[in-house]
Design an enzyme around this catalytic site. Sequence first.
Site, PDB file in Angstrom:
ATOM      1  N   GLU A 146     -11.503 -13.036  12.666  1.00 48.40           N
ATOM      2  CA  GLU A 146     -12.962 -12.961  12.801  1.00 48.40           C
ATOM      3  C   GLU A 146     -13.383 -12.762  11.153  1.00 48.40           C
ATOM      4  O   GLU A 146     -14.512 -12.739  11.080  1.00 48.40           O
ATOM      5  CB  GLU A 146     -13.405 -11.961  13.687  1.00 48.40           C
ATOM      6  CG  GLU A 146     -14.583 -12.374  14.491  1.00 48.40           C
ATOM      7  CD  GLU A 146     -14.731 -11.310  15.730  1.00 48.40           C
ATOM      8  OE1 GLU A 146     -15.207 -11.640  16.885  1.00 48.40           O
ATOM      9  OE2 GLU A 146     -14.510 -10.252  15.590  1.00 48.40           O
ATOM     10  N   HIS A 161      11.749 -21.367  22.220  1.00 51.40           N
ATOM     11  CA  HIS A 161      12.421 -22.241  23.104  1.00 51.40           C
ATOM     12  C   HIS A 161      11.125 -23.169  23.319  1.00 51.40           C
ATOM     13  O   HIS A 161      11.096 -24.028  24.398  1.00 51.40           O
ATOM     14  CB  HIS A 161      12.955 -21.656  24.244  1.00 51.40           C
ATOM     15  CG  HIS A 161      14.156 -21.091  23.978  1.00 51.40           C
ATOM     16  ND1 HIS A 161      15.474 -21.471  24.284  1.00 51.40           N
ATOM     17  CD2 HIS A 161      14.526 -19.878  23.355  1.00 51.40           C
ATOM     18  CE1 HIS A 161      16.270 -20.818  23.768  1.00 51.40           C
ATOM     19  NE2 HIS A 161      15.830 -19.624  23.317  1.00 51.40           N
ATOM     20  N   LYS A 175     -23.000 -18.397  22.455  1.00 53.90           N
ATOM     21  CA  LYS A 175     -23.779 -17.583  23.123  1.00 53.90           C
ATOM     22  C   LYS A 175     -25.204 -18.295  23.423  1.00 53.90           C
ATOM     23  O   LYS A 175     -25.470 -18.265  24.348  1.00 53.90           O
ATOM     24  CB  LYS A 175     -23.779 -16.197  22.715  1.00 53.90           C
ATOM     25  CG  LYS A 175     -22.595 -15.334  22.446  1.00 53.90           C
ATOM     26  CD  LYS A 175     -22.843 -13.905  21.958  1.00 53.90           C
ATOM     27  CE  LYS A 175     -21.598 -13.233  21.689  1.00 53.90           C
ATOM     28  NZ  LYS A 175     -21.628 -12.045  20.862  1.00 53.90           N
TER      29      LYS A 175
HETATM   30  O1  PA5 Z   1     -15.439  -7.418  16.629  1.00 58.33           O
HETATM   31  C1  PA5 Z   1     -16.130  -7.659  17.003  1.00 58.33           C
HETATM   32  O2  PA5 Z   1     -17.618  -7.180  16.512  1.00 58.33           O
HETATM   33  C2  PA5 Z   1     -16.593  -8.243  18.268  1.00 58.33           C
HETATM   34  O3  PA5 Z   1     -15.078  -8.679  18.890  1.00 58.33           O
HETATM   35  C3  PA5 Z   1     -16.952  -7.605  19.561  1.00 58.33           C
HETATM   36  O4  PA5 Z   1     -16.448  -6.263  19.597  1.00 58.33           O
HETATM   37  C4  PA5 Z   1     -17.080  -8.071  20.767  1.00 58.33           C
HETATM   38  O5  PA5 Z   1     -17.917  -9.121  20.678  1.00 58.33           O
HETATM   39  C5  PA5 Z   1     -17.615  -6.929  21.842  1.00 58.33           C
HETATM   40  O6  PA5 Z   1     -19.113  -6.604  21.357  1.00 58.33           O
HETATM   41  P1  PA5 Z   1     -19.788  -5.339  22.007  1.00 58.33           P
HETATM   42  O7  PA5 Z   1     -18.741  -4.216  21.767  1.00 58.33           O
HETATM   43  O8  PA5 Z   1     -21.089  -5.216  21.191  1.00 58.33           O
HETATM   44  O9  PA5 Z   1     -19.741  -5.622  23.532  1.00 58.33           O
END
Ligand code: PA5
Length: 444
Positions: free
Chosen positions: A285, A306, A420
Amino acid sequence: MSVKFNGKYLEGFLREEEFAQLWPQVQSAHDQLMNRTGAGNDYLGWVDLPVNYDKQEFSRIKQAAERIMQDTDILVVIGIGGSYLGARAVIEAVKSIQYNSICKNTPQIFYAGNTISPNALNDLLAICEGKRVSVNVISKSGTTTEPAIAFRVFKKYLEQKCGVEEARRRIYATTDASKGTLKELADAEGYETFVVPDDVGGRYSVLTAVGLLPIACSGIDIDALMAGAAAAREKLSDCDKDNDCYRYAAARNLLYRRGKSIETLVSYEPNFTMMNEWFKQLFGESEGKDGKGLMPTSVICSTDLHSMGQFLQDGARIMFETVVDICRPVKDFVVEADAANRDGLNFLAGLGLAEVNRKAMQGTILAHRDGGVPEIVLEMDSLEAADLGYLIYFFERACAISGYLLGVNPFNQPGVESYKKNMFALLGKPGYESEKAALEAKLS
Ligand code: PA5
């Protein structure tokens, strides 16, 4: 406590001069981080978090964990991505992935809201039947669909099983300090709340209440975890050439420039499986944007030798490996001699499996290197809480430096919004009407 960068197996792939040539850029990345002049500089709360955390909240976390350990058989941790992976990674690394089935003095911990699968939800509800259940719902935004659905279900479940008042006592919400749907709901219902700090992004939040409450509920020493992270912060704060974290960031960047666009994180310990997942989110990310980035992948060996072993040894030469060498097992197991020796294994008699596993690791590193895969080795002492705290901070810092070396903002994630938008439009969420027809036409 340490994580040591061992670059011995990069010989033939990278030269020391290349590190030296890159170093001014590492220095610049370091300066951007420390002077808070780089992209995403409003999300740098994690840098000093190991020493600069809310001590009052920290003791409230311990008190809540004590309570949960006493009055709870099953703790359901609801969250996704950064609001879930870190806690699970630490819990399963320290306590073993099988601990859930044998734990006695601590609640069993299950995870919800990290999938939309009805099977997963139904199974967990069945497991909860007849048990004393508590819930820790974790969402910074408070609006993420997966945990929001799971929380709606478990809120109602608890209210029906033990009444509204008792349900309120059994729900713990970790969310924004002042805003968002979950914060509003928590305040209205009177849940105990914990804070996701504004300046800490989801994937950097394991050392906040996001990770610390579930981790403390599993009986893991969160003081030791924080102490490990603090030791790493202390050790890795200077931009000198012996900084193992910066050498790791530099090596992976140099390999990327050489066309190695996949990093495979390798561990020989199954309990590290969820740490692999946490690592993949952290780096994936943070780096994967603007058409750039190393793709993080992972294997657990020798298991995956394996299945993925053939590709790693002999397939397209597009990857390098980062092997996390955990030097000390929790408890070894010695292979016994057998009088008949029909399986031919007596050559192992008297050896601990830790040693056998180590030889498998060493043999594989050499074989993969000879097969054209650059090998980075990161040596750590054990999977105890303090060592994990150190490793977490090491990777967080390496990730930030890597992002700046790559020229991306390591702290945003604009790409996760696209799915989303489509999902909401297809589900008919108010506000997304205009996209719905066009998407349906594409699907038909
Ligand atoms: O690293 C990030 O920002 C995401 O993985 C969020 O943690 C994830 O989408 C969950 O978001 P939230 O904590 O707002 O529900």
